[in-house]
Every structure is written in C-alpha cells, then in structure tokens.
Enzyme design. Structure first.
Site, PDB file in Angstrom:
ATOM      1  N   ASN A   7       0.862  -1.196   0.003  1.00  0.00           N
ATOM      2  CA  ASN A   7       0.068  -0.113  -0.151  1.00  0.00           C
ATOM      3  C   ASN A   7       0.886   1.306  -0.021  1.00  0.00           C
ATOM      4  OD1 ASN A   7      -1.703   2.208   0.357  1.00  0.00           O
ATOM      5  ND2 ASN A   7      -2.630   1.209   2.187  1.00  0.00           N
ATOM      6  N   ARG A  90      -2.230  -1.638  -3.786  1.00  0.00           N
ATOM      7  CA  ARG A  90      -3.566  -0.363  -3.679  1.00  0.00           C
ATOM      8  C   ARG A  90      -3.017   0.390  -4.853  1.00  0.00           C
ATOM      9  NH1 ARG A  90      -2.965   4.766  -0.392  1.00  0.00           N
ATOM     10  NH2 ARG A  90      -5.097   5.840  -0.820  1.00  0.00           N
ATOM     11  N   GLU A 380      -6.725  -1.621   5.536  1.00  0.00           N
ATOM     12  CA  GLU A 380      -6.867  -1.648   4.136  1.00  0.00           C
ATOM     13  C   GLU A 380      -6.030  -2.728   3.640  1.00  0.00           C
ATOM     14  OE1 GLU A 380      -6.501   2.802   2.299  1.00  0.00           O
ATOM     15  OE2 GLU A 380      -5.273   2.556   4.307  1.00  0.00           O
TER      16      GLU A 380
END
Length: 394
Positions: A7, A90, A380
C-alpha cells in the site's frame, strides 16, 4: 496462499504478508515520512519487531528495503520469493477503466500511468511498487485493487459536475472517490458493531484525508472528486478551493499551470499553513504556542465539521461518525476539535474515552449521545488481501 500487500501512499508504504483464507498475518510494517530527512521503518512478526530511523529518499528505495527485511536471514519470514503466490497493490485512481479488482498486465500498467495526471501523488508511486514487485516477486500474480471501486454506487446527482454534458460522456470528468478500501472496511466494521445498516459518515484522516457518506452500506457521496485533491485540508494538498484562484495565479501572478499544480498538491494544506506536513509535528508546535499551527488545526477541524453537516443532510439523518487512519485513530486532539460544538447533530464526546488508545473498535461518545462516535482502526491491507484472494479463486 501467501499474499503480500503493498500500500504505497503519498508519503508512506504499508505492507503486510498474509496467509489467505485463514487471515493469518505473518508480518507487517510501515515506512512513513518518505522523502523527509528521516523516515520511520517498522517490521513486525509474531515473535520479533524491528524499528529503524533511516533516510528513505523515495518509494523505490522504500520498497527495496521492505523486500530486504522479508528475506533477511535472521529476522526475515521467507527464504525465497517464490513462496509468495500473489502481490496485491493498492491503486488510488482507476478512472472509468477499472471498477473491480484486476490482474495487472502491461495494458493495466499503461492505464495506471495514464491516470497519473489525476492522482500525481499516488499513481506514480503505485507504478514503482508494481515494477519493483514484478522484479523481486516474479513468480507471483500481481493484482491491483482500486480505491475508486467502492464509490461506484454514488448516484449521478452526486457524481456529476455542473459542466457541459459532453465532458462526462466523452471525457469521463466526474466524481470518482478515493480511499475506497479504507472506507469500505471501516464501514462494514461499523455496521457490524451497530448491528444495522446505519446512516454513517466515515472520516479517513492521514496525510491524505477524505470523508464518505454511507447509507445501507453503500457510498452515496465523498469529499474527493475527479482526483484525490478535493475536499478536506490534507498534509500538502489544499482541498476545496475556488477555481478562480487558479486563474488568478496564472493570469495575474504569472504562475504556469505546472507551478499552480505543484502549489496546490505539494506546497499547500498543513505544510503551506505551518511549514510542517506531519500532524504530529504540528500538534507539538501548537502546544508550544505556535499560532500558525494552532490556526491550521482549527481550520482542519472546521472543514471536517462542515462536511459532517452536509452529509447529515444527504443521509437525512446520522447514526454514527467513524474516525480512522493514522490521524483519525491516534490524534485525540483532532477528534476533540471535530466533535466540539456539534451537539445539534447529537454528537457528545466523552473526553476520558477519547484519550484511550486501542487497536480495537472503541466508542468514544457519551452514553446519551444520539450520534455514536467510533474509532475503528482501518485495515486496508486485509481488505486488499481479501479482494485479491477472491479474484484468484474465482
């Protein structure tokens, strides 16, 4: 299956190695303050942890450091990169091209690159992450999970701009919405906690900041728009601004378009107001009496409160607000500023509960508060891993 989650944020890299579908976390960590004089590097396993202060100049250097830690002969968790079955990335902006999790191909990378104009602080960093991961983890499937996907449910009256229709139909100029994996994750956790599909507002506060109005589990409005530059005051981004300011800067003050873009994205926000982009530094300076820092914090909270009012109207009610991400989870001071003088909306903060730190969901409003105030740590990485696993299984 071992899935590595990468991420890459605008100034940070979060990573996590998981076994799916058991959700076992093998290791996790973060590199933040990328590009500053000193970056924080963390690496955690069930039995060990490592913290270092290092100069991490850019995302490429950071990602190479992550790979070195994973493969370290003493503290590492894998002996060979072939152990990793997939790498989930991501990606902030998927534009109109991607509304679902997608296996990365050369064509996908070209589209991500093309969309860098709309997310210049993020998509280039994602591409670096993808490129480095392809080199290091060459046997793994590379998969992109897009921030924009969760916001596909925003209705047309909310995502369409009041500009000529052809700019939407031909050029896809519209509100897309971002931080989707975070808003999706914490909203689902909130709905489970509240035991109903409530009217909620999720407040993601980090170096990048955004809010989402969520009704019946679906995003119906979002503070960011065509790019991740709009809405709240952020670390280096101005957020909402009258478009006439841009024309004034170019026509009257002779700035070029590129210079204005750099000002609004990299030199504004909390950095432009205070000289600091990290809220920890700003809060520390504010405590010392720095007037610029004190005012910037008040401005930041005021912008958030305005959107709470706006989204309460859009939802026709409000059951809960949720604070999440680095600032939202850790800054009791920002939460206090946001929830001050909000009793008309049924928001009553419990000051003692607000000071408690925890990695679990916690309710920090008073028992008689009509609107619940929750702090929910975002994950996330888990959300990305789950989406990657589901894609590869199907």
């Amino acid at each position: 299956m071992k899935i590595l989650i990468i991420n890459s944020g605008s100034s940070s890299i979060k990573y996590q190695l998981m076994i799916m579908p058991t959700n076992e976390v093998i290791c996790s960590g973060m590199i933040d303050r990328i590009g500053l004089e000193t970056s924080n590097v963390t690496f955690k396993t069930a039995s060990d942890s490592l913290e270092e202060l290092l100069p991490i100049a850019n995302h490429k250097v950071g990602l190479q450091k992550v790979a070195d830690m994973l493969l370290d002969t003493e503290k590492g968790v894998i002996k060979s990169t072939s152990e990793i079955g997939a790498v989930g990335h991501r990606v902030v902006h998927g534009g109109s091209y991607f509304s679902d999790t997608t296996i990365i191909t050369e064509e996908v990378k070209e589209k991500i690159k093309e969309l860098s104009e709309l997310a210049p602080l993020h998509n280039p960093a994602h591409l670096i992450g993808i490129t480095v991961a392809e080199e290091i983890f060459s046997d793994a499937k590379q998969v992109a999970v897009f921030d924009t996907a969760f916001h596909q449910t925003i209705p047309v009256e909310a995502y369409k701009y009041a500009i000529p229709n052809y700019l939407l139909t031909e050029n896809k100029v519209r509100v897309y919405g971002f931080h989707g994996t975070s808003h999706k994750y914490v909203s689902e956790k909130a709905i489970g906690y509240l035991e109903n599909n409530s009217k909620i507002i999720t407040i993601h506060l980090g170096n990048g900041c955004s809010m989402t109005a969520i009704k019946d589990g679906k995003s119906i409005d979002h503070t960011m728009g065509f790019s991740p530059a709009n809405g709240l005051i952020m670390g280096t981004r101005a957020g909402d601004i009258d478009q006439s300011v841009i024309f004034y800067l170019t026509k009257n003050l002779s700035y070029t378009a590129d210079e204005v873009n750099a000002i609004l994205l990299k030199q504004s926000g909390m950095l432009g107001l205070t000289g600091y982009s990290d809220l920890r530094d700003i809060e520390a300076e504010a405590e010392k009496g720095n007037k610029d820092c004190q005012l910037a914090l008040l401005m930041n909270a005021y912008r958030i409160r305005k959107y709470i009012g706006s989204y309460t109207a859009a939802l026709n009610g409000l059951d809960a607000i949720i604070f999440t991400a680095g600032i939202g989870e850790n800054s009791s001071y920002m939460r206090k500023l946001v929830c001050t003088d909000m009793d008309y909306f049924g928001i009553e903060l419990d000051q003692e509960k607000n000071q408690v730190r925890s990695k679990s969901i916690r309710e920090i409003s008073k028992p008689n508060s009509k609107t619940k105030v929750l702090v929910i740590p975002t994950d996330e990485e888990y959300e990305i891993a789950n989406q990657v696993y589901q894609l590869l299984q199907n």
